[in-house]
Write a protein that holds these residues in place. Sequence first.
Motif, PDB file in Angstrom:
ATOM      1  N   ILE A  80      -1.724  43.470  49.783  1.00 54.80           N
ATOM      2  CA  ILE A  80      -1.030  44.508  50.217  1.00 54.80           C
ATOM      3  C   ILE A  80       0.434  44.518  50.488  1.00 54.80           C
ATOM      4  N   PHE A  81       1.127  45.622  49.917  1.00 53.97           N
ATOM      5  CA  PHE A  81       2.364  45.676  49.418  1.00 53.97           C
ATOM      6  C   PHE A  81       3.226  46.767  50.555  1.00 53.97           C
ATOM      7  N   LYS A  82       4.273  46.412  50.958  1.00 52.82           N
ATOM      8  CA  LYS A  82       5.247  47.613  51.688  1.00 52.82           C
ATOM      9  C   LYS A  82       6.360  47.493  50.663  1.00 52.82           C
ATOM     10  N   MET A 128      -1.954  48.874  47.691  1.00 52.90           N
ATOM     11  CA  MET A 128      -2.947  47.950  48.028  1.00 52.90           C
ATOM     12  C   MET A 128      -3.738  47.766  46.750  1.00 52.90           C
ATOM     13  N   VAL A 129      -4.004  46.555  46.409  1.00 55.77           N
ATOM     14  CA  VAL A 129      -4.701  45.988  45.288  1.00 55.77           C
ATOM     15  C   VAL A 129      -5.903  45.147  45.512  1.00 55.77           C
ATOM     16  N   HIS A 130      -7.281  45.749  45.233  1.00 56.95           N
ATOM     17  CA  HIS A 130      -8.322  45.106  45.838  1.00 56.95           C
ATOM     18  C   HIS A 130      -9.092  44.656  44.385  1.00 56.95           C
ATOM     19  N   GLY A 131      -9.345  43.506  44.608  1.00 59.71           N
ATOM     20  CA  GLY A 131     -10.235  42.864  43.244  1.00 59.71           C
ATOM     21  C   GLY A 131     -11.302  41.864  43.564  1.00 59.71           C
ATOM     22  N   HIS A 132     -11.977  41.613  42.636  1.00 61.57           N
ATOM     23  CA  HIS A 132     -12.957  40.560  42.383  1.00 61.57           C
ATOM     24  C   HIS A 132     -12.622  39.756  41.200  1.00 61.57           C
ATOM     25  N   PHE A 133     -12.806  38.355  41.641  1.00 64.62           N
ATOM     26  CA  PHE A 133     -12.485  37.357  40.667  1.00 64.62           C
ATOM     27  C   PHE A 133     -13.221  36.035  40.714  1.00 64.62           C
ATOM     28  N   SER A 134     -13.162  35.257  39.466  1.00 63.98           N
ATOM     29  CA  SER A 134     -13.968  33.999  39.623  1.00 63.98           C
ATOM     30  C   SER A 134     -12.673  32.761  39.489  1.00 63.98           C
ATOM     31  N   ASN A 168     -17.056  32.993  43.250  1.00 65.22           N
ATOM     32  CA  ASN A 168     -16.472  34.419  43.035  1.00 65.22           C
ATOM     33  C   ASN A 168     -15.661  34.559  44.406  1.00 65.22           C
ATOM     34  N   TYR A 169     -14.658  35.359  44.271  1.00 67.52           N
ATOM     35  CA  TYR A 169     -13.925  35.714  45.507  1.00 67.52           C
ATOM     36  C   TYR A 169     -13.366  37.235  45.545  1.00 67.52           C
ATOM     37  N   ILE A 170     -13.271  37.667  46.484  1.00 70.12           N
ATOM     38  CA  ILE A 170     -12.974  39.044  46.937  1.00 70.12           C
ATOM     39  C   ILE A 170     -11.595  39.105  47.593  1.00 70.12           C
ATOM     40  N   GLU A 175       7.408  43.354  51.946  1.00 67.58           N
ATOM     41  CA  GLU A 175       6.656  42.755  52.397  1.00 67.58           C
ATOM     42  C   GLU A 175       5.357  42.552  51.599  1.00 67.58           C
ATOM     43  N   HIS A 176       5.026  41.647  51.670  1.00 70.55           N
ATOM     44  CA  HIS A 176       3.680  41.321  51.034  1.00 70.55           C
ATOM     45  C   HIS A 176       2.647  40.598  52.063  1.00 70.55           C
ATOM     46  N   TRP A 177       1.179  41.018  51.864  1.00 74.07           N
ATOM     47  CA  TRP A 177       0.327  40.256  52.689  1.00 74.07           C
ATOM     48  C   TRP A 177      -0.946  40.242  51.756  1.00 74.07           C
ATOM     49  N   ASP A 178      -1.824  39.107  51.947  1.00 74.34           N
ATOM     50  CA  ASP A 178      -2.969  39.098  51.007  1.00 74.34           C
ATOM     51  C   ASP A 178      -4.139  38.301  52.084  1.00 74.34           C
ATOM     52  N   VAL A 179      -5.322  38.799  51.526  1.00 74.22           N
ATOM     53  CA  VAL A 179      -6.555  38.140  52.198  1.00 74.22           C
ATOM     54  C   VAL A 179      -7.476  37.703  50.991  1.00 74.22           C
ATOM     55  N   LEU A 180      -7.996  36.627  51.144  1.00 76.17           N
ATOM     56  CA  LEU A 180      -8.965  35.981  50.045  1.00 76.17           C
ATOM     57  C   LEU A 180     -10.125  35.584  50.974  1.00 76.17           C
TER      58      LEU A 180
END
Length: 53
Positions: free
Chosen positions: A19-21, A1-7, A13-15, A29-34
Motif C-alpha cells: 500500500i502506497f501513499k 495498492m498492489v496485490h499479488g501471489h508469488f512463490s 507460496n505467498y499472498i 509512505e509504504h506499508w506491506d503485508v505478507l
Amino acid sequence: MVHGHFSNGFGKNYIAVDIFKVKDVKLVEHWDVLQEEVTADKTVSGSSMFPIV
C-alpha cells in the motif's frame, strides 16, 4: 495498492499487498503485508485465498 501471489522458489507460496501513499507526485509512505498461502484443501470453506480466474 498492489496485490499479488508469488512463490519464494522453495515451494512456499505467498499472498502480498503493498500500500502506497503518494502526495504531490512523491511516495511518502509504504506499508506491506505478507502471508503464507493456505491451500483450499486446508480452509474451512474449501476456497482458495487467491483464486485463479
